[in-house]
Write a protein that holds these residues in place. Structure first.
Motif, short mmCIF file in Angstrom:
data_model
loop_
_atom_site.label_atom_id
_atom_site.label_comp_id
_atom_site.label_asym_id
_atom_site.label_seq_id
_atom_site.Cartn_x
_atom_site.Cartn_y
_atom_site.Cartn_z
N THR A 41 -57.86 1.85 3.84
CA THR A 41 -56.52 2.08 3.30
C THR A 41 -56.08 0.86 2.50
N LYS A 89 -49.92 7.91 0.29
CA LYS A 89 -48.68 7.97 1.07
C LYS A 89 -47.68 7.02 0.43
N TYR A 112 -43.88 5.25 0.82
CA TYR A 112 -42.86 4.93 1.82
C TYR A 112 -41.47 4.96 1.18
#
Length: 356
Positions: free
Chosen positions: A95, A49, A51
């Motif tokens: 994570t 992911k 940002y």
């Protein structure tokens, strides 16, 4: 990249972890790794992911879903006690955040790389000779679980591994960044919790003795236990430093205290971006993973100011709330960096004589 990552991990074990263990306890002064082989099965990245909002334009933030299941050989010994132990396999799932900063106008375009886990990863270690290790004086109060927690927290924010890629980067500012803010957690009360205590072999359901565990990164707080109450009132306040957002969360778990194993009463996870946006949240939250129960929290986001211009105003506000926290509410933050030392005196370790 895996063989080179293994080289880095071995260097980390020998140059950072080994000296830290030796310095932690006099009984561990002869601790050393005799073999470090992480194995041939590489780390898996199951998702990424990136940002793009609420981030500095001179950095790139990636969250990697890490999964590692590897057969490894890590052998260690404590010569003073003729103790040998080791690790046969390791599993890590969690994570990992990777921050590329600062971005620069010359190759390699990235000034440094920082790695850490936002919250404690799932860690499982298959030991060999763990009983021998736990028999060492100074370690006999430990357990497998405590050792896993110590290792896990070493990897979790605010701890981080920072690797400079260019010589002129200010490594101290990256390794020890100023917190983004302070989260003040008013842990107030709960309602309609499950009754876990039973009598007459489960025929009669009683109440619970609830308490809460609150986590922000590796900062952990535990509330007092309220005896025999399904609608407990704690009225406690905790303050946690927040180093990373977006992505960091407030984690809360409720348990029923029991003599053997504490029963689970529900959990809650709150994205700190929402708290920062609202500045103040005072709400009842429905507990997850259970059939019923609500938790009343008041969450305040406190911004760090570079000067003390507003200190009197803050102190006045704190005095009005002074009864809410046992150790008082904070008005300012002192950050101390211990950078380095030079020309320290040489110390000698005297070995105990061998006993027949």
């Amino acid at each position: 990249m895996w063989p080179f990552i293994c080289q880095f991990i071995e260097k980390l074990f020998r140059e950072t972890i080994e000296p830290a263990v030796r310095g932690a306890n006099n009984h561990l002064s002869t601790f050393s790794f005799t073999k470090i082989d992480i194995g041939h099965q590489p780390l898996r990245i199951n998702g990424v992911k990136v940002y793009t909002e609420n981030v500095d334009k001179r950095q790139i933030i990636l969250d990697l879903q890490i999964s590692f299941v590897g057969n490894c050989e890590i052998d260690l010994e404590i010569k003073r006690y003729f103790c040998r132990a080791g690790v046969k396999s390791i599993q890590i799932h969690g994570t990992m955040r990777v921050i590329l900063e600062p971005l620069i106008g010359d190759m390699p375009l990235i000034g440094a790389l920082s790695l850490f886990f936002l919250r404690k990863p799932l860690l499982e270690i298959n030991w060999t000779g763990l009983t021998n290790l736990l028999d060492v004086p100074g370690l006999n109060g430990l357990s497998d679980t405590i050792i896993l927690d110590i290792i896990s927290n070493y990897l979790v924010l605010p701890n981080r591994i920072t690797v400079p890629l260019v010589s002129e980067v200010q490594i101290a500012q990256l390794r020890f960044p100023i917190p983004k803010g302070v989260l003040r957690i008013h842990f107030i009360e709960a309602q309609d919790l499950e009754g876990k205590d039973t009598y007459l072999k489960g025929i009669v359901k009683g109440k619970s003795d609830p308490y809460g565990i609150i986590r922000v990164g590796n900062q952990i707080f535990q509330s007092k236990v309220i005896k025999e109450n399904l609608n407990p009132k704690w009225n406690e306040v905790y303050e946690a430093l927040v180093y990373e957002h977006p992505g960091q969360e407030l984690e809360i778990e409720l348990f029923d205290e029991d003599p053997d194993k504490d029963d689970f009463l529900g959990s809650l996870m709150i994205d700190l971006i929402e708290v920062e946006k609202e500045r103040l949240l005072d709400e009842w939250f429905t507990l997850d993973e259970v059939s019923k129960g609500k938790l009343h929290l008041k969450l305040e986001w406190l911004t760090l100011m570079p000067t003390a211009d507003n200190l009197d105003k803050v102190l006045t506000s704190i005095r009005a709330d002074k009864d809410q926290a046992n150790d008082g509410l904070s008005s300012a933050l002192l950050i101390l960096y211990l950078d380095s030392a030079r020309n320290l005196p040489v110390s000698y370790i005297l070995m105990d004589p061998l006993l027949p």
